[in-house]
Design a protein around this motif. Structure first.
Motif, PDB file in Angstrom:
ATOM      1  N   TYR A 160     -56.160  -6.145 -31.981  1.00 34.85           N
ATOM      2  CA  TYR A 160     -54.977  -6.950 -31.644  1.00 34.85           C
ATOM      3  C   TYR A 160     -53.814  -6.525 -32.525  1.00 34.85           C
ATOM      4  O   TYR A 160     -53.923  -6.515 -33.748  1.00 34.85           O
ATOM      5  CB  TYR A 160     -55.312  -8.426 -31.865  1.00 34.85           C
ATOM      6  CG  TYR A 160     -54.184  -9.408 -31.630  1.00 34.85           C
ATOM      7  CD1 TYR A 160     -53.275  -9.246 -30.588  1.00 34.85           C
ATOM      8  CD2 TYR A 160     -54.031 -10.532 -32.452  1.00 34.85           C
ATOM      9  CE1 TYR A 160     -52.248 -10.162 -30.377  1.00 34.85           C
ATOM     10  CE2 TYR A 160     -53.013 -11.446 -32.252  1.00 34.85           C
ATOM     11  CZ  TYR A 160     -52.129 -11.260 -31.207  1.00 34.85           C
ATOM     12  OH  TYR A 160     -51.112 -12.162 -30.999  1.00 34.85           O
ATOM     13  N   MET A 161     -52.730  -6.171 -31.871  1.00 38.26           N
ATOM     14  CA  MET A 161     -51.511  -5.849 -32.605  1.00 38.26           C
ATOM     15  C   MET A 161     -50.500  -6.926 -32.254  1.00 38.26           C
ATOM     16  O   MET A 161     -49.930  -6.911 -31.167  1.00 38.26           O
ATOM     17  CB  MET A 161     -51.033  -4.463 -32.165  1.00 38.26           C
ATOM     18  CG  MET A 161     -49.868  -3.938 -32.923  1.00 38.26           C
ATOM     19  SD  MET A 161     -49.598  -2.199 -32.453  1.00 38.26           S
ATOM     20  CE  MET A 161     -47.873  -2.078 -32.840  1.00 38.26           C
ATOM     21  N   PRO A 162     -50.324  -7.905 -33.133  1.00 42.57           N
ATOM     22  CA  PRO A 162     -49.428  -9.023 -32.806  1.00 42.57           C
ATOM     23  C   PRO A 162     -47.974  -8.568 -32.757  1.00 42.57           C
ATOM     24  O   PRO A 162     -47.636  -7.515 -33.301  1.00 42.57           O
ATOM     25  CB  PRO A 162     -49.626 -10.005 -33.950  1.00 42.57           C
ATOM     26  CG  PRO A 162     -50.687  -9.460 -34.818  1.00 42.57           C
ATOM     27  CD  PRO A 162     -50.869  -8.027 -34.477  1.00 42.57           C
ATOM     28  N   GLY A 163     -47.158  -9.381 -32.108  1.00 44.23           N
ATOM     29  CA  GLY A 163     -45.747  -9.026 -31.941  1.00 44.23           C
ATOM     30  C   GLY A 163     -45.035  -8.839 -33.265  1.00 44.23           C
ATOM     31  O   GLY A 163     -44.385  -7.819 -33.495  1.00 44.23           O
ATOM     32  N   ILE A 183     -54.724 -16.567 -26.809  1.00 44.73           N
ATOM     33  CA  ILE A 183     -55.893 -17.194 -26.167  1.00 44.73           C
ATOM     34  C   ILE A 183     -56.983 -16.131 -25.958  1.00 44.73           C
ATOM     35  O   ILE A 183     -58.153 -16.350 -26.252  1.00 44.73           O
ATOM     36  CB  ILE A 183     -55.488 -17.867 -24.840  1.00 44.73           C
ATOM     37  CG1 ILE A 183     -54.636 -19.112 -25.139  1.00 44.73           C
ATOM     38  CG2 ILE A 183     -56.713 -18.231 -23.999  1.00 44.73           C
ATOM     39  CD1 ILE A 183     -53.888 -19.681 -23.960  1.00 44.73           C
ATOM     40  N   LEU A 184     -56.571 -14.944 -25.506  1.00 44.94           N
ATOM     41  CA  LEU A 184     -57.557 -13.893 -25.207  1.00 44.94           C
ATOM     42  C   LEU A 184     -58.178 -13.288 -26.468  1.00 44.94           C
ATOM     43  O   LEU A 184     -59.294 -12.781 -26.428  1.00 44.94           O
ATOM     44  CB  LEU A 184     -56.918 -12.787 -24.360  1.00 44.94           C
ATOM     45  CG  LEU A 184     -56.573 -13.222 -22.937  1.00 44.94           C
ATOM     46  CD1 LEU A 184     -55.816 -12.126 -22.207  1.00 44.94           C
ATOM     47  CD2 LEU A 184     -57.844 -13.581 -22.164  1.00 44.94           C
ATOM     48  N   THR A 185     -57.451 -13.364 -27.582  1.00 44.59           N
ATOM     49  CA  THR A 185     -58.014 -12.827 -28.829  1.00 44.59           C
ATOM     50  C   THR A 185     -58.668 -13.947 -29.651  1.00 44.59           C
ATOM     51  O   THR A 185     -58.936 -13.771 -30.836  1.00 44.59           O
ATOM     52  CB  THR A 185     -56.926 -12.113 -29.657  1.00 44.59           C
ATOM     53  OG1 THR A 185     -55.803 -12.986 -29.785  1.00 44.59           O
ATOM     54  CG2 THR A 185     -56.489 -10.822 -28.999  1.00 44.59           C
ATOM     55  N   THR A 186     -58.860 -15.094 -29.040  1.00 43.14           N
ATOM     56  CA  THR A 186     -59.586 -16.266 -29.591  1.00 43.14           C
ATOM     57  C   THR A 186     -58.880 -16.915 -30.778  1.00 43.14           C
ATOM     58  O   THR A 186     -59.503 -17.580 -31.597  1.00 43.14           O
ATOM     59  CB  THR A 186     -61.044 -15.926 -30.006  1.00 43.14           C
ATOM     60  OG1 THR A 186     -61.026 -15.235 -31.258  1.00 43.14           O
ATOM     61  CG2 THR A 186     -61.775 -15.079 -28.978  1.00 43.14           C
TER      62      THR A 186
END
Ligand SMILES: Nc1ncnc2c1ncn2[C@@H]1O[C@H](COP(=O)(O)OP(=O)(O)OP(=O)(O)O)[C@@H](O)[C@H]1O
Length: 315
Positions: A80-83, A48-51
């Motif tokens: 953003y470094m996704p999981g 949500i925060l990274t749109t």
């Protein structure tokens, strides 16, 4: 102005309430941790925060920009470094970096100072395909890619999950150095020991934030004397203590049981008397200082029991 501000965000997937009225603020240059187990809702908050995901309700801003209205501005401001590993497995280390740099209209050279420390460690492997790197190396490359456009805010979703202990330590050292460059870092982790490395943390469980504070303050607010005990048959001891009306809470913790009593003042001798009723063999008990994990478990039990177990003495 806060770097990140989240107000009453709700996200449901069908009947699953993934994010349940979450609110928190992150100061500029702060290292803020979202600490919670798998399925707690951390990834949904990050997306949500990274749109990348729309909330059902609530509002959020990143660097003053609204996550819905100003999504384009936010995408240039955040890294953003996704999981799950997000790099192109068939591209080399260098090709991955150049790809992300091009997407953001920059070059590896332009912001080299920011990634230098981290990049130097993977440079010997610059012509190796990302898919052939070790977990720790992949993680460093992903961090470099997330930093390549010099973001103001870095979102790292479980960056150390599945990474060996040495690489985990190295990663947190890198974050400490990035923080000195005034980058705001929001990081999620299921590892409670990593909570202490954050300036402030939010403990999240089942989509709800249970506590937000400095890790030291959360630990200090543990309201009872905590004991650790063990016996030859620890499972029986767990069952016996759980059934005893003098025991407020009891759970396994490594090779020990951790527990609190209802009584405000309690000693090892008092505990030994309670346990003695069940004749445990090899019984040992000691006072212990609670850590974040103990606080998390207590808050979780309080949430589940709807308040019969309190986190603070004056609640
Ligand atoms: N696209 C989806 N459809 C249905 N349920 C989902 C979806 N994405 C997440 N969920 C559910 O929402 C809840 C929160 O998931 P989320 O991924 O945000 O949590 P998390 O703390 O990041 O956990 P994990 O580390 O397992 O990803 C979980 O119960 C998850 O199964």
């Amino acid at each position: 102005m806060y770097s990140v501000s989240v107000k009453n965000i709700v996200k449901n997937y069908g009947s699953v309430k993934a994010v349940d009225a979450v609110s928190f603020d992150v100061n500029k240059g702060e290292l803020f941790g979202l600490i919670g187990p798998d399925g707690a809702g951390k990834t949904s908050v990050f997306r949500i925060l990274t749109t990348l995901l729309l909330a059902d309700s609530g509002t959020a801003t990143v660097e003053g920009f609204d996550v819905v209205k100003d999504y384009r501005a936010i995408r240039n401001k955040v890294g953003y470094m996704p999981g799950r590993f997000s790099l192109y497995q068939d591209l080399t280390v260098e090709e991955n970096l150049n790809f992300f740099a091009t997407v953001f209209g920059t070059t590896l050279q332009e912001n080299y100072v920011l990634i230098k420390d981290i990049y130097e460690q993977i440079k010997p492997f610059s012509s190796r395909r990302a898919g052939k790197l070790s977990g720790g190396m992949k993680q460093k490359l992903a961090l470099c890619c997330a930093l390549i456009h010099k973001p103001d805010v870095l979102f790292l979703d479980e960056p150390t999950t599945g990474v060996d202990v040495v690489s985990r330590k190295e990663f947190w050292d890198m974050l400490a150095r990035l923080k000195q460059q005034q980058i705001t870092i929001v990081v999620s982790t299921p590892y409670m020991d990593e909570a202490n490395l954050c300036d402030r943390i939010a403990l999240i469980q089942a989509g709800r934030i249970m506590s937000i504070d400095q890790p030291g303050h959360i630990v200090q607010s543990f309201p009872k004397q905590l004991f650790a005990a063990k016996a030859d048959n620890i499972y029986k001891l767990l069952q016996d203590l759980r059934s005893d009306t003098d025991i407020e809470s009891c759970y396994t913790f490594g090779e020990y049981l951790h527990f609190t009593l209802h009584a405000a003042d309690s000693s090892e001798q008092g505990v030994a008397e309670i346990a003695g009723k069940y004749h445990p063999e090899g019984f040992e008990v000691k006072k212990v200082t609670p850590n974040i994990e103990d606080c998390f478990i207590r808050l979780m039990q309080a949430q589940q029991n709807k308040g019969t177990l309190k986190m603070t003495a004056d609640e």
